[in-house]
Design a protein around this motif. Structure first.
Motif, PDB file in Angstrom:
ATOM      1  N   ALA B  25       0.917  -1.218  -0.120  1.00 18.29           N
ATOM      2  CA  ALA B  25      -0.213   0.076  -0.153  1.00 18.29           C
ATOM      3  C   ALA B  25       0.761   1.310   0.009  1.00 18.29           C
ATOM      4  O   ALA B  25       0.589   2.283  -0.798  1.00 18.29           O
ATOM      5  N   ALA B  26       1.958   1.175   0.711  1.00 19.92           N
ATOM      6  CA  ALA B  26       2.756   2.410   0.718  1.00 19.92           C
ATOM      7  C   ALA B  26       3.582   2.587  -0.581  1.00 19.92           C
ATOM      8  O   ALA B  26       3.532   3.712  -0.968  1.00 19.92           O
ATOM      9  N   LEU B  27       3.869   1.662  -1.195  1.00 11.95           N
ATOM     10  CA  LEU B  27       4.422   1.788  -2.717  1.00 11.95           C
ATOM     11  C   LEU B  27       3.468   2.355  -3.342  1.00 11.95           C
ATOM     12  O   LEU B  27       3.768   3.231  -4.393  1.00 11.95           O
ATOM     13  N   ALA B  28       2.118   1.821  -3.296  1.00 14.52           N
ATOM     14  CA  ALA B  28       1.038   2.405  -4.345  1.00 14.52           C
ATOM     15  C   ALA B  28       0.868   3.852  -3.990  1.00 14.52           C
ATOM     16  O   ALA B  28       0.783   4.718  -4.916  1.00 14.52           O
ATOM     17  N   LEU B  29       0.894   4.298  -2.624  1.00 13.46           N
ATOM     18  CA  LEU B  29       0.690   5.733  -2.184  1.00 13.46           C
ATOM     19  C   LEU B  29       1.989   6.439  -2.812  1.00 13.46           C
ATOM     20  O   LEU B  29       1.872   7.748  -3.130  1.00 13.46           O
ATOM     21  N   ARG B  30       3.095   5.761  -3.164  1.00 19.96           N
ATOM     22  CA  ARG B  30       4.102   6.533  -3.729  1.00 19.96           C
ATOM     23  C   ARG B  30       4.113   6.710  -5.170  1.00 19.96           C
ATOM     24  O   ARG B  30       4.908   7.049  -5.992  1.00 19.96           O
ATOM     25  N   GLY B  31       3.031   6.100  -5.640  1.00 21.57           N
ATOM     26  CA  GLY B  31       2.805   6.016  -7.116  1.00 21.57           C
ATOM     27  C   GLY B  31       3.184   5.046  -7.975  1.00 21.57           C
ATOM     28  O   GLY B  31       3.215   4.943  -9.230  1.00 21.57           O
ATOM     29  N   LYS B  32       3.700   3.784  -7.197  1.00 19.41           N
ATOM     30  CA  LYS B  32       4.247   2.907  -7.997  1.00 19.41           C
ATOM     31  C   LYS B  32       3.103   1.772  -8.284  1.00 19.41           C
ATOM     32  O   LYS B  32       2.284   1.574  -7.242  1.00 19.41           O
ATOM     33  N   ARG B  33       2.891   1.330  -9.378  1.00 17.93           N
ATOM     34  CA  ARG B  33       1.838   0.212  -9.712  1.00 17.93           C
ATOM     35  C   ARG B  33       2.251  -0.977  -8.934  1.00 17.93           C
ATOM     36  O   ARG B  33       3.324  -1.631  -9.103  1.00 17.93           O
ATOM     37  N   THR B  34       1.723  -1.714  -7.983  1.00 22.95           N
ATOM     38  CA  THR B  34       1.857  -2.539  -7.026  1.00 22.95           C
ATOM     39  C   THR B  34       0.798  -3.658  -7.128  1.00 22.95           C
ATOM     40  O   THR B  34      -0.306  -3.356  -6.942  1.00 22.95           O
ATOM     41  N   VAL B  35       1.429  -4.835  -7.059  1.00 19.95           N
ATOM     42  CA  VAL B  35       0.347  -6.041  -6.659  1.00 19.95           C
ATOM     43  C   VAL B  35       0.987  -6.635  -5.691  1.00 19.95           C
ATOM     44  O   VAL B  35       2.264  -6.934  -5.727  1.00 19.95           O
ATOM     45  N   VAL B  36       0.109  -7.073  -4.859  1.00 22.08           N
ATOM     46  CA  VAL B  36       0.699  -8.085  -3.414  1.00 22.08           C
ATOM     47  C   VAL B  36      -0.023  -9.379  -3.600  1.00 22.08           C
ATOM     48  O   VAL B  36      -1.362  -9.693  -4.004  1.00 22.08           O
ATOM     49  N   ILE B  37       0.807 -10.460  -3.917  1.00 21.89           N
ATOM     50  CA  ILE B  37       0.293 -11.830  -3.915  1.00 21.89           C
ATOM     51  C   ILE B  37       0.421 -12.545  -2.616  1.00 21.89           C
ATOM     52  O   ILE B  37       1.497 -12.599  -1.910  1.00 21.89           O
ATOM     53  N   ASP B  38      -0.580 -13.374  -2.428  1.00 23.41           N
ATOM     54  CA  ASP B  38      -0.459 -14.300  -1.062  1.00 23.41           C
ATOM     55  C   ASP B  38      -0.149 -15.636  -1.580  1.00 23.41           C
ATOM     56  O   ASP B  38      -0.546 -16.347  -2.521  1.00 23.41           O
ATOM     57  N   PHE B  39       1.119 -16.095  -1.095  1.00 28.62           N
ATOM     58  CA  PHE B  39       1.568 -17.393  -1.387  1.00 28.62           C
ATOM     59  C   PHE B  39       1.192 -18.431  -0.308  1.00 28.62           C
ATOM     60  O   PHE B  39       1.886 -19.583  -0.463  1.00 28.62           O
ATOM     61  N   ASP B  40       0.400 -18.090   0.456  1.00 31.80           N
ATOM     62  CA  ASP B  40       0.269 -19.005   1.765  1.00 31.80           C
ATOM     63  C   ASP B  40      -1.061 -19.953   1.289  1.00 31.80           C
ATOM     64  O   ASP B  40      -2.258 -19.707   1.439  1.00 31.80           O
ATOM     65  N   VAL B  41      -0.672 -20.849   0.214  1.00 33.68           N
ATOM     66  CA  VAL B  41      -1.704 -21.633  -0.199  1.00 33.68           C
ATOM     67  C   VAL B  41      -2.543 -22.578   0.877  1.00 33.68           C
ATOM     68  O   VAL B  41      -1.757 -23.203   1.533  1.00 33.68           O
ATOM     69  N   GLY B  42      -3.803 -22.443   1.011  1.00 31.73           N
ATOM     70  CA  GLY B  42      -4.587 -23.294   2.126  1.00 31.73           C
ATOM     71  C   GLY B  42      -4.885 -22.429   3.227  1.00 31.73           C
ATOM     72  O   GLY B  42      -5.565 -22.783   3.867  1.00 31.73           O
ATOM     73  N   LEU B  43      -4.245 -21.365   3.478  1.00 31.58           N
ATOM     74  CA  LEU B  43      -4.352 -20.692   4.606  1.00 31.58           C
ATOM     75  C   LEU B  43      -4.229 -19.010   4.068  1.00 31.58           C
ATOM     76  O   LEU B  43      -3.813 -18.266   4.459  1.00 31.58           O
ATOM     77  N   ARG B  44      -5.484 -18.773   3.313  1.00 33.62           N
ATOM     78  CA  ARG B  44      -5.630 -17.505   2.742  1.00 33.62           C
ATOM     79  C   ARG B  44      -5.940 -16.441   3.549  1.00 33.62           C
ATOM     80  O   ARG B  44      -6.709 -16.526   4.667  1.00 33.62           O
ATOM     81  N   ASN B  45      -5.306 -15.245   3.804  1.00 27.50           N
ATOM     82  CA  ASN B  45      -5.350 -14.407   4.837  1.00 27.50           C
ATOM     83  C   ASN B  45      -4.939 -12.805   4.361  1.00 27.50           C
ATOM     84  O   ASN B  45      -5.641 -12.097   4.912  1.00 27.50           O
ATOM     85  N   LEU B  46      -4.449 -12.792   3.147  1.00 30.95           N
ATOM     86  CA  LEU B  46      -3.875 -11.480   2.730  1.00 30.95           C
ATOM     87  C   LEU B  46      -5.485 -10.609   2.410  1.00 30.95           C
ATOM     88  O   LEU B  46      -5.459  -9.552   2.738  1.00 30.95           O
ATOM     89  N   ASP B  47      -6.083 -11.545   1.583  1.00 29.24           N
ATOM     90  CA  ASP B  47      -7.620 -10.727   1.296  1.00 29.24           C
ATOM     91  C   ASP B  47      -8.026 -10.256   2.455  1.00 29.24           C
ATOM     92  O   ASP B  47      -8.776  -9.078   2.480  1.00 29.24           O
ATOM     93  N   LEU B  48      -8.291 -10.675   3.849  1.00 27.59           N
ATOM     94  CA  LEU B  48      -9.024 -10.270   4.822  1.00 27.59           C
ATOM     95  C   LEU B  48      -8.107  -8.916   5.407  1.00 27.59           C
ATOM     96  O   LEU B  48      -8.826  -7.974   5.735  1.00 27.59           O
ATOM     97  N   ILE B  49      -6.743  -9.088   5.370  1.00 31.51           N
ATOM     98  CA  ILE B  49      -5.952  -7.814   5.887  1.00 31.51           C
ATOM     99  C   ILE B  49      -6.189  -6.686   5.083  1.00 31.51           C
ATOM    100  O   ILE B  49      -6.241  -5.553   5.309  1.00 31.51           O
TER     101      ILE B  49
END
Lengths: 119, 270
Positions: B25-49
């Motif tokens: 989010a901080a990179l995006a706020l600095r104008g950088k196009r950013t994607v954040v990927i959840d690698f924790d297969v089976g224990l998805r949590n990034l979507d909640l955060i």
């Protein structure tokens, strides 16, 4: 008087971060050494143990082999603890095969070995 | 050229996902196009955060298997146009994260984004190794606590030997330390390892120190990356860390006692 009493009471707690740091340094030094160790080290250790065991009674944990560094020089460090070990009667042993030559490791005899340094 | 950043730690519960969300989010706020990927297969949590759990339709594994297109799985953040979330799958098949499939997806993402932030699972198993394998930079999330520091050291070793850069004899992965859940009070009382202690033991460049803060739980309760909370000391510390990552000089905050205000000093209060 009261402050001294409190100091005594809480001495351990006050220093627990220092204890943590010291413990980490020791455990990580060991783990890093074994992580970076060449693959032949366990076999070399086994061969050396077999040779030493012909002369003194020795447990596996009394001989340690490490590869370390001193400046630009790689050092093969072999520590054998024989204090308290029973000396075996020396026989004419020629049965055991000589261990295979390990890869050559440069040792700079000019510089002192790290474990012999003062302090 | 897009840069791949992995957030990793070995140990669980140190704040990897919170940090991945905050840094993306901080990179995006600095104008950088950013994607954040959840690698924790089976224990998805990034979507909640990230607060987008109800918008997940397709996931990382669907895209790897060719069951969905990338743009069907990417979730655009509602607060910042530069920010995208790539959720993982809840499958229990741990081998679903195939290395060649991951590489293909990352190559496709590189065309669209400046930064690809990979949120690694805990441990040193397949998922964690896959998350760090393609990294250009690694942010080692560490708590000032013995087991976390030890596991961080282990992960630093793995980055140096098992990453793609190591295997192909390329320039090594650029490694940074992010110290989280830091309590200056406890450090002062000698109960917690200090920044200097951890730095001395791990000896990798320090990216930032995130103070223990109640606002972090509040942010995860509401699904808001902590950097969107302007009032939060932790949020400001993440913004600083990202500025340093982008090459700016910023003084470390929250690592030294705050200067006493003039009036407090006048009144003699601590």
């Amino acid at each position: 008087m009261i402050t001294r009493f409190l100091d005594l009471l809480f001495a351990d707690r006050r220093n627990s971060a220092g204890i943590a740091k010291d413990r980490l340094k020791i455990v990580l030094a060991h783990e890093r050494a074994s992580r970076d160790a060449p693959e032949f080290l366990p076999a070399l250790q086994k061969d050396l143990l077999a040779v030493v065991a012909r002369y003194v009674e020795i447990r596996d944990d009394m001989l340690r082999v490490n590869v370390g560094r001193s400046g630009d020089t790689s050092l093969l460090e072999i520590n054998v603890e024989i204090d308290g070990a029973n000396v075996k009667p020396v026989r004419n042993v020629s049965a055991a095969e000589p261990p295979k030559p390990a890869p050559r490791i440069a040792v700079d005899r000019g510089s002192p070995v790290p474990w012999a340094e003062p302090g | 050229m897009a840069k791949i950043i992995v957030l990793t730690s070995g140990k669980g519960g140190v704040g990897k996902t919170t940090s991945a969300a905050a840094i993306a989010a901080a990179l995006a706020l600095r104008g950088k196009r950013t994607v954040v990927i959840d690698f924790d297969v089976g224990l998805r949590n990034l979507d909640l955060i990230m607060g987008c759990e109800r918008r997940v339709v397709f996931d990382f594994i669907n895209v790897i298997n060719g069951d969905a297109k990338l743009n069907q799985a990417l979730i655009k953040d509602k607060r910042n146009d530069n920010l995208y979330i790539f959720p993982t799958s809840q499958t229990r098949d741990k081998d679903a994260l195939k290395r060649d499939g991951v590489e293909r997806v990352l190559e496709e993402l590189k065309e669209d984004f400046d930064y690809i932030v990979c949120d690694s699972p805990a441990g040193i198993e397949h998922g964690a190794i896959t998350a760090l394998y393609f990294a250009d930079s690694a942010i080692i999330v560490t708590n000032p606590e013995v087991s976390s520091v030890r596991d961080s050291d282990r992960i630093i070793g793995i980055l140096a030997s098992k990453s793609r850069r190591a295997e192909h004899n390329l320039e090594p992965v650029d490694v940074h330390l992010l110290l989280t859940r830091y309590s200056l009070e406890r450090v002062k009382r000698g109960e917690m390892l200090s920044v200097e202690d951890v730095n001395e033991i791990l000896s990798i460049p320090l990216l930032g120190v995130i103070p223990e803060s109640e606002s972090v739980l509040r942010a995860s309760n509401t699904g808001t990356p902590i950097v969107f909370d302007q009032e939060s000391p932790a949020g400001r510390a993440y913004v600083d860390a990202v500025a340093r990552f982008l090459g700016e000089q910023r003084e470390m905050r929250f690592t030294k006692p705050e200067r006493r205000s003039f009036f407090r000093a006048l009144l003699g209060k601590a």
